[in-house]
Design an enzyme around this catalytic site. Structure first.
Site, PDB file in Angstrom:
ATOM      1  N   THR A  28      31.020  48.627  42.439  1.00 15.75           N
ATOM      2  CA  THR A  28      31.651  48.073  43.655  1.00 15.75           C
ATOM      3  C   THR A  28      33.166  48.194  43.546  1.00 15.75           C
ATOM      4  O   THR A  28      33.731  48.055  42.460  1.00 15.75           O
ATOM      5  CB  THR A  28      31.233  46.600  43.803  1.00 15.75           C
ATOM      6  OG1 THR A  28      29.824  46.562  44.062  1.00 15.75           O
ATOM      7  CG2 THR A  28      31.962  45.923  44.964  1.00 15.75           C
ATOM      8  N   SER A  30      37.057  50.007  45.303  1.00  9.22           N
ATOM      9  CA  SER A  30      37.606  51.233  45.881  1.00  9.22           C
ATOM     10  C   SER A  30      37.395  52.442  44.972  1.00  9.22           C
ATOM     11  O   SER A  30      37.190  53.558  45.457  1.00  9.22           O
ATOM     12  CB  SER A  30      39.097  51.034  46.172  1.00  9.22           C
ATOM     13  OG  SER A  30      39.790  50.661  44.999  1.00  9.22           O
ATOM     14  N   THR A  31      37.418  52.253  43.650  1.00  7.56           N
ATOM     15  CA  THR A  31      37.212  53.383  42.739  1.00  7.56           C
ATOM     16  C   THR A  31      35.738  53.784  42.737  1.00  7.56           C
ATOM     17  O   THR A  31      35.406  54.977  42.795  1.00  7.56           O
ATOM     18  CB  THR A  31      37.675  53.020  41.315  1.00  7.56           C
ATOM     19  OG1 THR A  31      38.896  52.286  41.399  1.00  7.56           O
ATOM     20  CG2 THR A  31      37.904  54.261  40.477  1.00  7.56           C
ATOM     21  N   ASP A  83      38.974  45.830  36.747  1.00  5.33           N
ATOM     22  CA  ASP A  83      40.305  45.292  37.060  1.00  5.33           C
ATOM     23  C   ASP A  83      41.243  45.440  35.877  1.00  5.33           C
ATOM     24  O   ASP A  83      42.455  45.564  36.062  1.00  5.33           O
ATOM     25  CB  ASP A  83      40.172  43.829  37.478  1.00  5.33           C
ATOM     26  CG  ASP A  83      39.312  43.709  38.720  1.00  5.33           C
ATOM     27  OD1 ASP A  83      39.696  44.273  39.755  1.00  5.33           O
ATOM     28  OD2 ASP A  83      38.223  43.120  38.641  1.00  5.33           O
ATOM     29  N   GLU A 102      26.940  43.235  39.260  1.00  2.72           N
ATOM     30  CA  GLU A 102      27.420  44.338  38.414  1.00  2.72           C
ATOM     31  C   GLU A 102      26.918  44.157  36.978  1.00  2.72           C
ATOM     32  O   GLU A 102      26.396  45.089  36.372  1.00  2.72           O
ATOM     33  CB  GLU A 102      28.952  44.388  38.445  1.00  2.72           C
ATOM     34  CG  GLU A 102      29.496  44.876  39.780  1.00  2.72           C
ATOM     35  CD  GLU A 102      30.987  44.725  39.930  1.00  2.72           C
ATOM     36  OE1 GLU A 102      31.561  45.408  40.780  1.00  2.72           O
ATOM     37  OE2 GLU A 102      31.599  43.905  39.212  1.00  2.72           O
ATOM     38  N   LYS A 120      45.283  50.334  35.071  1.00  6.82           N
ATOM     39  CA  LYS A 120      44.311  49.291  34.689  1.00  6.82           C
ATOM     40  C   LYS A 120      44.246  49.096  33.173  1.00  6.82           C
ATOM     41  O   LYS A 120      43.674  48.123  32.699  1.00  6.82           O
ATOM     42  CB  LYS A 120      42.914  49.665  35.208  1.00  6.82           C
ATOM     43  CG  LYS A 120      42.815  49.749  36.738  1.00  6.82           C
ATOM     44  CD  LYS A 120      42.634  48.398  37.355  1.00  6.82           C
ATOM     45  CE  LYS A 120      42.552  48.400  38.867  1.00  6.82           C
ATOM     46  NZ  LYS A 120      41.419  49.109  39.424  1.00  6.82           N
TER      47      LYS A 120
HETATM   48  C1  5RP Z   1      34.232  44.318  41.813  1.00  9.23           C
HETATM   49  C2  5RP Z   1      34.873  44.908  40.630  1.00  9.23           C
HETATM   50  C3  5RP Z   1      35.654  46.161  40.820  1.00  9.23           C
HETATM   51  O1  5RP Z   1      35.109  47.143  40.025  1.00  9.23           O
HETATM   52  C4  5RP Z   1      37.077  45.916  40.432  1.00  9.23           C
HETATM   53  O2  5RP Z   1      37.574  44.851  41.211  1.00  9.23           O
HETATM   54  C5  5RP Z   1      37.946  47.159  40.629  1.00  9.23           C
HETATM   55  O3  5RP Z   1      38.090  47.428  41.978  1.00  9.23           O
HETATM   56  P1  5RP Z   1      38.966  48.657  42.492  1.00  9.23           P
HETATM   57  O4  5RP Z   1      38.278  49.892  42.052  1.00  9.23           O
HETATM   58  O5  5RP Z   1      38.980  48.495  43.994  1.00  9.23           O
HETATM   59  O6  5RP Z   1      40.346  48.506  41.897  1.00  9.23           O
HETATM   60  O7  5RP Z   1      34.770  44.421  39.522  1.00  9.23           O
HETATM   61  O8  5RP Z   1      33.629  43.090  41.522  1.00  9.23           O
END
Ligand code: 5RP
Length: 227
Positions: A28, A30-31, A83, A102, A120
């Site tokens: 889940t 954007s990546t 994150d 997840e 990150k």
């Molecule tokens: C969702 C997550 C995401 O993987 C995490 O927040 C990274 O998100 P993004 O790819 O948008 O930076 O843990 O629960």
């Protein structure tokens, strides 16, 4: 490459790991969305297990075949964002409030690959506030006991209820999220155990000893990291 291009490159590199016939966990965020798009574009015969409703909606719109975790029981590979990526591929996840699903999908996977942009990576976890999923009933008292658990680990901060547009954020499981601005998490395993021992805490965003590999987008391309 800028941050978004790094995320896209990492997602595409991860999609190249998938083979026909695999059962694949779909992360889940954007990546992970770049991964889902790149995977769908490959047109392979795969089954995806989404870790959130948002990912399920995206994957279904792209024509990917989906299954529930309980239907497949075991997955070949899960690809997901993070994150923070710390030492030994320890992770903080849950910025997108999907940490429980997840973690359930990751733990059922033979191989887990985390994808992210270079920013990150951190030398020590904790700059990103640690998400903690709690049941709504009595959450104010659960928050007090989370404070005690943090204090046991020499982290003297109070968790904050995650609010969006004036209302508490609800996870796909109907729970709430508290974010703990830890700063530095010196002993992630001890903190993970302390948080799990609090009644009312469903799970937390520390993903320890779960990632087998990281694909990190950097200015020049994608680098592979092992624990
Ligand atoms: C969702 C997550 C995401 O993987 C995490 O927040 C990274 O998100 P993004 O790819 O948008 O930076 O843990 O629960």
């Amino acid at each position: 490459m800028d941050a978004e291009a790094q995320k896209k490159a990492a997602g595409e590199a991860a999609a190249a790991l998938v083979e026909s016939g695999m059962v694949v966990g779909l992360g889940t965020g954007s990546t992970a969305a770049w991964f889902v798009k790149a995977l769908a574009a490959r047109g392979l015969d795969v089954t995806g297990v989404p870790t959130s409703q948002a990912t399920a909606d995206l994957a279904a719109s792209l024509g990917l075949r989906l299954a529930e975790l309980g239907e497949v029981r075991e997955l070949d590979l899960t690809v997901d964002g993070a994150d923070e990526i710390g030492p030994g591929l320890s992770l903080i996840k849950g910025g997108g409030a999907a940490l429980l699903r997840e973690k359930l999908v990751w733990e059922a996977s033979r191989r887990c690959v985390v994808i992210a942009e270079a920013a990150k990576r951190v030398p020590i976890l904790g700059r990103f506030p640690l998400p903690i999923e709690v049941v709504a009933f009595g959450h104010e008292t659960t928050a007090l006991r989370i404070c005690d658990a943090l204090a046991e680990c020499d982290i003297g901060v109070a968790p904050r209820l995650r609010v969006r547009d004036g209302a508490p954020v609800r996870t796909d499981n109907g729970n709430l999220i508290y974010d703990a601005p830890c700063g530095r998490i010196e002993e992630p395993s001890a903190l993970a155990a302390a948080l799990k021992s609090v009644t009312g805490v469903v799970d937390h965003g520390l993903f320890l000893d779960l990632a087998d590999q990281a694909l990190v987008g950097v200015a020049e391309g994608v680098v592979t990291l092992e624990p």
